[in-house]
Scaffold this active site. Structure first.
Site, PDB file in Angstrom:
ATOM      1  N   ASP A 115      59.023  53.180   9.728  1.00  0.00           N
ATOM      2  CA  ASP A 115      58.367  52.400   8.473  1.00  0.00           C
ATOM      3  C   ASP A 115      56.903  53.297   8.442  1.00  0.00           C
ATOM      4  O   ASP A 115      56.342  53.833   9.292  1.00  0.00           O
ATOM      5  CB  ASP A 115      58.104  51.087   8.630  1.00  0.00           C
ATOM      6  CG  ASP A 115      57.128  50.473   9.491  1.00  0.00           C
ATOM      7  OD1 ASP A 115      57.190  51.229  10.854  1.00  0.00           O
ATOM      8  OD2 ASP A 115      56.309  49.425   9.479  1.00  0.00           O
ATOM      9  N   GLU A 177      56.268  48.338  11.885  1.00  0.00           N
ATOM     10  CA  GLU A 177      54.947  48.427  12.808  1.00  0.00           C
ATOM     11  C   GLU A 177      53.835  48.265  11.827  1.00  0.00           C
ATOM     12  O   GLU A 177      52.856  47.837  11.948  1.00  0.00           O
ATOM     13  CB  GLU A 177      54.931  49.601  13.584  1.00  0.00           C
ATOM     14  CG  GLU A 177      54.038  49.639  14.499  1.00  0.00           C
ATOM     15  CD  GLU A 177      52.503  50.304  13.960  1.00  0.00           C
ATOM     16  OE1 GLU A 177      51.629  50.071  14.863  1.00  0.00           O
ATOM     17  OE2 GLU A 177      52.579  50.794  13.127  1.00  0.00           O
TER      18      GLU A 177
END
Length: 476
Positions: A115, A177
């Site tokens: 991500d 994250e």
């Protein structure tokens, strides 16, 4: 251009074995060349990943995060991992890929995340944020470095070993994250056996420069909150009541100013201060690395590394009030701000948030009402980077970069490292990365130095080889 910036093939490879561990120089040289051989395909795969707008923080783009997980899963399967799964525990999809360890060899967990941060204003980018573009030896685009380059590094190291390294390898690619890893604890609990390892390599940190690698040995933690101040139950005409009744924004400004003293040191009582590694970080480098404007001075006391890595820091990262375009001659009844605090290694994030809350509640001027809403917590972490695993890592870095690694701290937080340490207390944790001071992670024009990618991938491939030589010195 320094010697460490020259291509790996032009450097002299040295034998850097520990006591009793005779390194096969020819084999290591071949491995270095194999990394170079696979890098073109790895770069192409990285560029494909960058084109996927995997922003979990944006609900409209969460399907892209799922698409990115599928792409990562496919890449790992094609690289030679037989056991590849996409998992989720109430949050973003993560990928786990496993290659079993040979008899007696340790297992190494390689971490990255797929991500990325939102791109911000696309017009501020020199090239399209999700179209990887090379300029002057750097690859620009959101996620080129943070942290899809971590995935590329793992792929390159595994491919260089022909899909058959001398150790067990588990790749864990997280999907949220950049949103604080809220479901990571659930993932670690549910898939603990699949993720168990003797050595954990976290490829999500910085390097000292494009020529000098770093091993991160400490990280500050995080505690944040939203503070709201209220002075009125409705807005009032500022011409009729200004000078008599306090407006909430003026109260908030004075309250926020109380968080620092005149030198810029944090003024909240009861916060922990640690020791920092002795690394020379000059004022000139601070200015060069940050882009601070002419005439603007540093804040705080102590060395730069102590302030960056070992002291608490408080930053106001957002304010909610009337925007200028909608302003009128009105006393504002309520205003609020989001405050982010970094916690020095050895401190407790919850205790620091409690201290910040007490300060805010006790320093509001003119009797204003204060409400503090707690936010995220992330514990700091310090690594004891001694022993055969760290010797192997330093040796691999020295051969790949032509320079000793610098032990550094990180001013920012990677809170999940403490979660890994808590879940796998016997594992040795190595925090590495493919970023450098010019990467501009989280900012506009994020970029990856392609020479750093090569050196980082080479170091990881060499590390796997050297860990394979340790056997019983690593595995329980």
């Amino acid at each position: 251009m320094s010697a460490a910036d020259t291509p790996i093939k032009s450097r002299t490879l040295r034998t850097l074995a520990g006591p009793g561990q005779a390194t096969n120089v020819v084999a290591m040289s071949d491995l270095v060349q194999r990394v170079r051989d696979v890098l073109p395909s790895v770069r192409a795969d990285l560029e494909d990943l960058v084109r996927i707008q995997s922003v979990w923080a944006d609900p409209d783009r969460r399907p892209e995060v799922h698409r990115c997980a599928e792409a990562v899963s496919k890449l790992l399967s094609e690289a030679g991992f037989d056991d590849v799964t996409i998992v989720a525990e109430g949050g973003a999809p993560a990928v786990i890929a496993r290659h079993p360890a040979p008899e007696g060899a340790p297992t190494v967990l390689l971490y990255a995340h797929h991500d990325v941060q939102p791109e911000g204003d696309p017009t501020q980018w020199r090239s399209a944020p999700f179209e990887p573009t090379e300029r002057d030896g750097r690859l620009y685009g959101r996620g080129t470095a943070d942290d899809k380059a971590g995935i590329a590094t793992h792929l390159a190291a595994f491919r260089a070993h022909g899909g058959n390294p001398p150790v067990g390898v588990t790749v864990f690619v997280e999907g949220e994250e950049e949103s604080g890893s809220p479901s990571l604890s659930g993932l670690l609990a549910k898939h603990r056996d699949a993720l168990a390892a003797d050595v954990i390599v976290i490829a999500d940190s910085d390097n000292w420069s494009t020529a000098i690698p770093s091993l991160t040995v400490s990280l500050r933690g995080l505690a944040d909150c939203v503070v709201e101040v209220a002075t009125l139950d409705h807005g009032l005409h500022s011409g009729m009541w200004g000078g008599v009744v306090p407006d909430a924004l003026s109260v908030l400004v004075r309250l926020l100013a109380s968080l620092h003293d005149d030198d810029g040191d944090v003024a909240v009582e009861g916060l922990h201060v640690a020791d920092a590694p002795e690394v020379d970080y000059t004022p000139e480098r601070v200015r060069a690395d940050t882009g601070v404007l002419d005439g603007v001075h540093e804040i705080g006391s102590g060395s730069a590394t102590q302030r960056l890595w070992a002291k608490p820091a408080i930053t106001v990262i957002g304010i909610d009030t009337t925007p200028i375009a909608k302003a009128s001659n009105t006393l504002i009844p309520r205003a609020r701000a989001k405050i982010s605090m970094r916690v020095a290694p050895g401190g407790d994030a919850a205790e620091h948030l409690a201290a910040l809350t007490r300060h805010l509640e006790s320093h509001a001027p003119w009797g204003a009402q204060v409400t503090v809403t707690p936010g995220d917590l992330g514990e700091p972490y310090a690594i004891d980077a001694d022993g055969p695993v760290y010797d192997a890592a330093r040796s691999a870095f020295r051969q790949a970069w032509g320079h000793d690694a610098v032990d550094t701290g990180v001013g920012g937080s990677i809170p999940f490292i403490a979660e890994f340490a808590g879940t796998f207390p016997d594992a040795k944790i190595l925090v590495t990365g493919v970023e450098d001071p010019d990467t501009q992670a989280h900012s506009i024009n994020e970029s990856l130095h392609l020479g750093v990618l090569e050196r980082a991938a080479t170091a990881e491939a060499l590390l796997l080889a050297r860990l394979g030589e340790l056997h019983g010195q690593v595995a329980p």
